[in-house]
Design an enzyme around this catalytic site. Structure first.
Site, PDB file in Angstrom:
ATOM      1  N   SER A   1       0.848  -1.197   0.000  1.00  0.00           N
ATOM      2  CA  SER A   1       0.000   0.000   0.000  1.00  0.00           C
ATOM      3  C   SER A   1       0.881   1.243   0.000  1.00  0.00           C
ATOM      4  CB  SER A   1      -0.935  -0.012   1.212  1.00  0.00           C
ATOM      5  OG  SER A   1      -0.223  -0.261   2.396  1.00  0.00           O
TER       6      SER A   1
ATOM      7  N   GLU B   1       0.889   5.560   0.840  1.00  0.00           N
ATOM      8  CA  GLU B   1       0.193   6.626   1.573  1.00  0.00           C
ATOM      9  C   GLU B   1       0.433   7.997   0.941  1.00  0.00           C
ATOM     10  OE1 GLU B   1       0.496   6.385   5.888  1.00  0.00           O
ATOM     11  OE2 GLU B   1       0.971   8.534   5.930  1.00  0.00           O
TER      12      GLU B   1
ATOM     13  N   ASP C   1      -2.531  13.631  16.487  1.00  0.00           N
ATOM     14  CA  ASP C   1      -1.731  14.454  17.389  1.00  0.00           C
ATOM     15  C   ASP C   1      -2.529  15.679  17.763  1.00  0.00           C
ATOM     16  OD1 ASP C   1       0.598  12.956  17.838  1.00  0.00           O
ATOM     17  OD2 ASP C   1       1.125  13.291  15.739  1.00  0.00           O
TER      18      ASP C   1
ATOM     19  N   PHE D   1      11.807  15.226  11.441  1.00  0.00           N
ATOM     20  CA  PHE D   1      10.563  14.483  11.582  1.00  0.00           C
ATOM     21  C   PHE D   1      10.760  13.289  12.531  1.00  0.00           C
ATOM     22  CE2 PHE D   1       7.094  11.852   9.582  1.00  0.00           C
ATOM     23  CZ  PHE D   1       6.083  12.644  10.102  1.00  0.00           C
TER      24      PHE D   1
ATOM     25  N   HIS E   1       4.043  -0.928   3.602  1.00  0.00           N
ATOM     26  CA  HIS E   1       3.224   0.276   3.398  1.00  0.00           C
ATOM     27  C   HIS E   1       4.204   1.439   3.227  1.00  0.00           C
ATOM     28  CE1 HIS E   1      -0.129   3.134   4.116  1.00  0.00           C
ATOM     29  NE2 HIS E   1       0.756   3.836   4.819  1.00  0.00           N
TER      30      HIS E   1
HETATM   31  P1  FAD Z   1      -3.059   5.645  20.416  1.00  0.00           P
HETATM   32  O1  FAD Z   1      -3.028   4.217  20.021  1.00  0.00           O
HETATM   33  O2  FAD Z   1      -4.302   6.150  21.044  1.00  0.00           O
HETATM   34  O3  FAD Z   1      -1.817   5.893  21.375  1.00  0.00           O
HETATM   35  C1  FAD Z   1      -1.404   7.216  21.713  1.00  0.00           C
HETATM   36  C2  FAD Z   1      -0.565   7.218  22.975  1.00  0.00           C
HETATM   37  O4  FAD Z   1      -1.400   6.999  24.109  1.00  0.00           O
HETATM   38  C3  FAD Z   1       0.495   6.140  23.068  1.00  0.00           C
HETATM   39  O5  FAD Z   1       1.579   6.656  23.792  1.00  0.00           O
HETATM   40  C4  FAD Z   1      -0.176   5.011  23.843  1.00  0.00           C
HETATM   41  O6  FAD Z   1       0.763   4.218  24.543  1.00  0.00           O
HETATM   42  C5  FAD Z   1      -1.081   5.780  24.778  1.00  0.00           C
HETATM   43  N1  FAD Z   1      -2.369   5.124  24.987  1.00  0.00           N
HETATM   44  C6  FAD Z   1      -3.108   4.443  24.079  1.00  0.00           C
HETATM   45  N2  FAD Z   1      -4.269   4.029  24.610  1.00  0.00           N
HETATM   46  C7  FAD Z   1      -4.274   4.485  25.884  1.00  0.00           C
HETATM   47  C8  FAD Z   1      -5.210   4.391  26.938  1.00  0.00           C
HETATM   48  N3  FAD Z   1      -6.396   3.777  26.756  1.00  0.00           N
HETATM   49  N4  FAD Z   1      -4.888   4.975  28.129  1.00  0.00           N
HETATM   50  C9  FAD Z   1      -3.714   5.618  28.297  1.00  0.00           C
HETATM   51  N5  FAD Z   1      -2.772   5.723  27.317  1.00  0.00           N
HETATM   52  C10 FAD Z   1      -3.063   5.176  26.140  1.00  0.00           C
HETATM   53  N6  FAD Z   1      -1.641  11.440  12.567  1.00  0.00           N
HETATM   54  C11 FAD Z   1      -2.566  12.294  12.045  1.00  0.00           C
HETATM   55  O7  FAD Z   1      -2.897  13.310  12.667  1.00  0.00           O
HETATM   56  N7  FAD Z   1      -3.123  12.035  10.809  1.00  0.00           N
HETATM   57  C12 FAD Z   1      -2.832  10.925  10.085  1.00  0.00           C
HETATM   58  O8  FAD Z   1      -3.364  10.737   8.993  1.00  0.00           O
HETATM   59  C13 FAD Z   1      -1.889   9.994  10.638  1.00  0.00           C
HETATM   60  N8  FAD Z   1      -1.580   8.847   9.988  1.00  0.00           N
HETATM   61  C14 FAD Z   1      -0.741   7.922  10.589  1.00  0.00           C
HETATM   62  C15 FAD Z   1      -0.530   6.698   9.969  1.00  0.00           C
HETATM   63  C16 FAD Z   1       0.294   5.740  10.561  1.00  0.00           C
HETATM   64  C17 FAD Z   1       0.494   4.413   9.877  1.00  0.00           C
HETATM   65  C18 FAD Z   1       0.950   6.041  11.788  1.00  0.00           C
HETATM   66  C19 FAD Z   1       1.884   5.037  12.419  1.00  0.00           C
HETATM   67  C20 FAD Z   1       0.734   7.253  12.413  1.00  0.00           C
HETATM   68  C21 FAD Z   1      -0.125   8.202  11.847  1.00  0.00           C
HETATM   69  N9  FAD Z   1      -0.396   9.428  12.456  1.00  0.00           N
HETATM   70  C22 FAD Z   1      -1.312  10.305  11.899  1.00  0.00           C
HETATM   71  C23 FAD Z   1       0.272   9.789  13.702  1.00  0.00           C
HETATM   72  C24 FAD Z   1      -0.540   9.391  14.945  1.00  0.00           C
HETATM   73  O9  FAD Z   1      -1.794  10.035  14.937  1.00  0.00           O
HETATM   74  C25 FAD Z   1       0.270   9.814  16.164  1.00  0.00           C
HETATM   75  O10 FAD Z   1       1.406   9.011  16.286  1.00  0.00           O
HETATM   76  C26 FAD Z   1      -0.511   9.887  17.458  1.00  0.00           C
HETATM   77  O11 FAD Z   1       0.317  10.550  18.412  1.00  0.00           O
HETATM   78  C27 FAD Z   1      -0.897   8.535  18.044  1.00  0.00           C
HETATM   79  O12 FAD Z   1      -1.917   7.945  17.347  1.00  0.00           O
HETATM   80  P2  FAD Z   1      -2.341   6.422  17.665  1.00  0.00           P
HETATM   81  O13 FAD Z   1      -3.536   6.151  16.874  1.00  0.00           O
HETATM   82  O14 FAD Z   1      -1.180   5.544  17.557  1.00  0.00           O
HETATM   83  O15 FAD Z   1      -2.744   6.630  19.227  1.00  0.00           O
END
Ligand code: FAD
Length: 279
Positions: A9, A11, A102, A210, A260
């Site tokens: 895939s 992105e 973020d 980055f 990816h």
């Molecule tokens: P989560 O899985 O929610 O984790 C975030 C943090 O909180 C981690 O430190 C985790 O350990 C902690 N955590 C998780 N669940 C809990 C809980 N229940 N209680 C307490 N702590 C918890 N960002 C964008 O804004 N737009 C995008 O399009 C985008 N695309 C991405 C694509 C990929 C493949 C990746 C790897 C990242 C992408 N990001 C994007 C970045 C991502 O949004 C950030 O890294 C963000 O800080 C974390 O998102 P996450 O979904 O991994 O969060």
């Protein structure tokens, strides 16, 4: 360990101008030759690129390739998220990248209702069942805000147990970190495909900035070597292409379920790597 046909895939991020949009059509055409499983499109947290993401997703679907919009939940309430998901469903989207996102400065983490990606996965499952294949993010070198490696792994496992179908990793240049992560989560019952996210290197200074922010490590030897090339972008690209292609080959050889590519809206480096890998 389950085996899967290798996935592929690419992105993109949404462009702001008609010229950018037209250029992206050409870029995707070049990458289509590798018959990707889907093209994904990023989205700014808080809905900041909503229109651009919707437009890009529609363009991808019109071109006949499955599209996977990224959906960061932070800064949106559950009602807005459901509305957007409904819109995606009507467009023909069947694949999502479910993320926390973020937090933009000025927005409190609790403001949007959902705080973490596992809550978004639950919402999608509860409201839409199996209408969407849900990808989540994985961090082989751990998320920069996690309290500890162990904590991050636990949160990843929770996200998967909430209903994620597969995962895409943050990029890395250390295959051992990926294999260790996969072993650790498999040891806790996770058996979904975890696809390595691959970042080809076009500019060292941008990558370094980055990587510091997202917690991805550039190994010391590679950092120093790339730095020593200063402005010689041809040398930087040549070394990075070799290093990244070798890492991809090893990842696939040793069981990664696919790749990816973070294309940064450019076809060149990702294409070269795919060609060298024989895709
Ligand atoms: P989560 O899985 O929610 O984790 C975030 C943090 O909180 C981690 O430190 C985790 O350990 C902690 N955590 C998780 N669940 C809990 C809980 N229940 N209680 C307490 N702590 C918890 N960002 C964008 O804004 N737009 C995008 O399009 C985008 N695309 C991405 C694509 C990929 C493949 C990746 C790897 C990242 C992408 N990001 C994007 C970045 C991502 O949004 C950030 O890294 C963000 O800080 C974390 O998102 P996450 O979904 O991994 O969060």
């Amino acid at each position: 360990m389950k085996t899967y046909a290798p996935k592929l895939s690419f992105e993109f991020f949404p462009t702001r101008t008609p010229e950018g949009r037209a250029k992206q059509v050409v870029t995707r055409k070049q990458l289509s030759q590798f018959r990707p499983d889907f093209f994904s499109c990023t989205s700014g947290a808080g809905g900041s690129t909503r229109e651009g993401t919707l437009q890009t997703v529609q363009d991808i679907l019109n071109e006949g390739t499955p599209a996977a919009p990224h959906l960061p939940c932070i800064g949106m309430d559950a009602g807005e998220i459901k509305e957007l998901l409904q819109q995606y469903k009507q467009m023909g989207v069947r694949h999502l990248v479910a993320l926390r996102g973020d937090i933009p400065s000025g927005i409190g983490s609790g403001m949007g209702g959902l705080r973490y990606a596992n809550e978004l996965v639950e919402l999608v499952k509860n409201e839409f069942g199996n209408d969407f294949h849900i990808e989540v993010a994985a961090y082989p070198e751990y998320h920069p805000q996690s309290r500890s490696a162990e904590d991050d792994i636990n949160h990843f496992v929770r996200k998967v147990k909430a209903g994620a179908d597969s995962a895409i990793t943050q990029y890395f240049y250390n295959a051992d970190a990926y294999f260790r992560f996969v072993d650790d989560v498999q040891g806790r019952g996770v058996d979904i495909p975890i696809v390595p996210g691959i970042m080809p290197v076009a500019s060292f200074s941008k990558l370094a900035r980055f990587s510091d922010a997202c917690g991805a490590e550039i190994p010391r030897w590679l950092r120093l070597k790339l730095q020593s090339y200063a402005d010689d972008t041809a040398a930087i690209k040549a070394l990075a292409l070799d290093v990244v292609t070798e890492m991809c080959a090893r990842l696939l050889r040793e069981g990664a379920p696919g790749l990816h590519f973070y294309t940064l809206n450019q076809a060149g480096l990702s294409s070269t790597i795919c060609q060298r890998l024989g895709y």
